[in-house]
Design an enzyme around this catalytic site. Structure first.
Site, short mmCIF file in Angstrom:
data_model
loop_
_atom_site.label_atom_id
_atom_site.label_comp_id
_atom_site.label_asym_id
_atom_site.label_seq_id
_atom_site.Cartn_x
_atom_site.Cartn_y
_atom_site.Cartn_z
CE1 TYR A 55 35.53 36.30 41.18
CE2 TYR A 55 34.29 37.11 43.06
CZ TYR A 55 34.36 36.77 41.73
OH TYR A 55 33.24 36.90 40.94
CG HIS A 140 32.04 31.25 39.62
ND1 HIS A 140 33.16 31.58 40.36
CD2 HIS A 140 31.85 32.30 38.78
CE1 HIS A 140 33.62 32.75 39.98
NE2 HIS A 140 32.85 33.21 39.00
#
Length: 333
Positions: A55, A140
């Protein structure tokens, strides 16, 4: 705010703050707004905060760490993710990131579920967060890395858990099938399922949720608005679904659900948050926020009254799976 507990006594508030927007997801967010989003979430009772190196190429982690710096560490839970290692890329630093975040491309993401890659990734995350430990680490999006992620990846995380570096380990994905296999075959404590346990997508309900419940694995539901289609009381004509323009069929389905919600005195976003929490395996719903106002809206929507009769009618109309309302009732008992 209520909390729910799963394996290893991991307790999460029913609402978590997803920090992708703090990494300038799609557009720039100011430092002041990022701080305001965390502060307002805290004031609303949120004590679970989720981030990732992906992010904003580390920006989300840095901002979240700064925003939480003065908070008592024992009072909140932080999760981050591994699998996308940030590699310095000075030759592209003058360009913009091509991964969906409005930040300079000073790093490139490198898929890496090896032991060394995971340890390096977590070390970088702890430095950016300015923490000596995190509570949850997720693998992830290992969609194309099953073999390494389900062996070396999980083994490395469980080693860190055994050492006390992390409290719980898990996997975060945008699909339910592979998450189910992680729960079935691996020693994980929690999974984050994005977009697959929503009012419009029930993919997690056949296998993932029942198996997680049996195994004592907590489920965190993310992307419950399916990237935008369910985020407003009336679905916008140009709404997105899983980050693509929503089809006419989905727009119509969402509009029908919105009508039923209005008939029962609640809104489509309120029902979208309440729905995942009906299942006993779900321990938290994670919503993003870009500023203080959005954090307050998230909390207000969580607190709204959503009647049981809504789920019964949506089931009768064929918009929810048969039997889900009865199953959900068990989750509220």
């Amino acid at each position: 705010m209520r909390t729910r507990t799963c394996a290893r006594s991991l307790a999460l508030t029913e609402l978590g703050l997803g920090a992708a927007q703090l990494g300038n997801l799609a557009r720039t967010t100011s430092d002041e707004d990022a701080q305001g989003a965390v502060d307002a979430a805290w004031e609303s009772g949120v004590r679970y905060f989720d981030t990732a190196p992906h992010y904003g190429l580390g920006l989300s982690e840095r901002r979240l760490g700064a925003a939480l710096a003065q908070r008592p560490r024992a009072e909140y839970t932080v999760s981050t993710k591994v699998g996308r290692l940030l590699v310095p890329s000075p030759q592209t630093a003058h360009q913009l990131d091509d991964g969906g975040f409005a930040v300079p491309a000073a790093f490139r993401r490198s898929w890496d579920f090896s032991r060394d890659g995971i340890l390096r990734s977590l070390e970088g995350s702890l430095e950016r967060l300015n923490l000596d430990h995190v509570d949850i680490v997720y693998l992830h999006d290992p969609d194309h890395h099953w073999q390494e992620a389900s062996t070396t990846g999980v083994d490395t995380l469980t080693e860190l858990r055994d050492q006390g570096v992390v409290t719980a380990v898990g996997v975060g994905m945008n699909q339910a099938a592979m998450l189910t296999e992680f729960v079935r075959r691996c020693d994980v404590d929690v999974v984050m399922v994005a977009g697959r346990h929503t009012l419009l997508d029930h993919a997690a309900q056949d296998e993932l949720l029942p198996l997680a419940q049996v195994r004592g694995v907590g489920v965190v539901a993310a992307a419950v608005y399916n990237s935008g289609l369910l985020s407003a009381p009336r679905p916008p004509l140009h709404a997105t679904y899983d980050y693509q323009p929503a089809s006419r069929e989905l727009l119509t389905q969402a509009a029908v659900i919105a009508d039923v919600c209005e008939d029962h005195g609640c809104s489509l976003p309120e029902a979208s948050i309440a729905y995942p929490l009906l299942h006993p395996a779900v321990i938290s719903v994670v919503l993003g926020a870009r500023d203080a106002g959005q954090s307050r809206t998230n909390a207000d929507r969580l607190a709204a009254s959503v009647p049981d009769a809504l789920w019964d009618e949506l089931t009768r109309l064929g918009l929810l799976p048969d039997g889900y309302a009865a199953q959900a009732a068990g989750g509220r008992s």
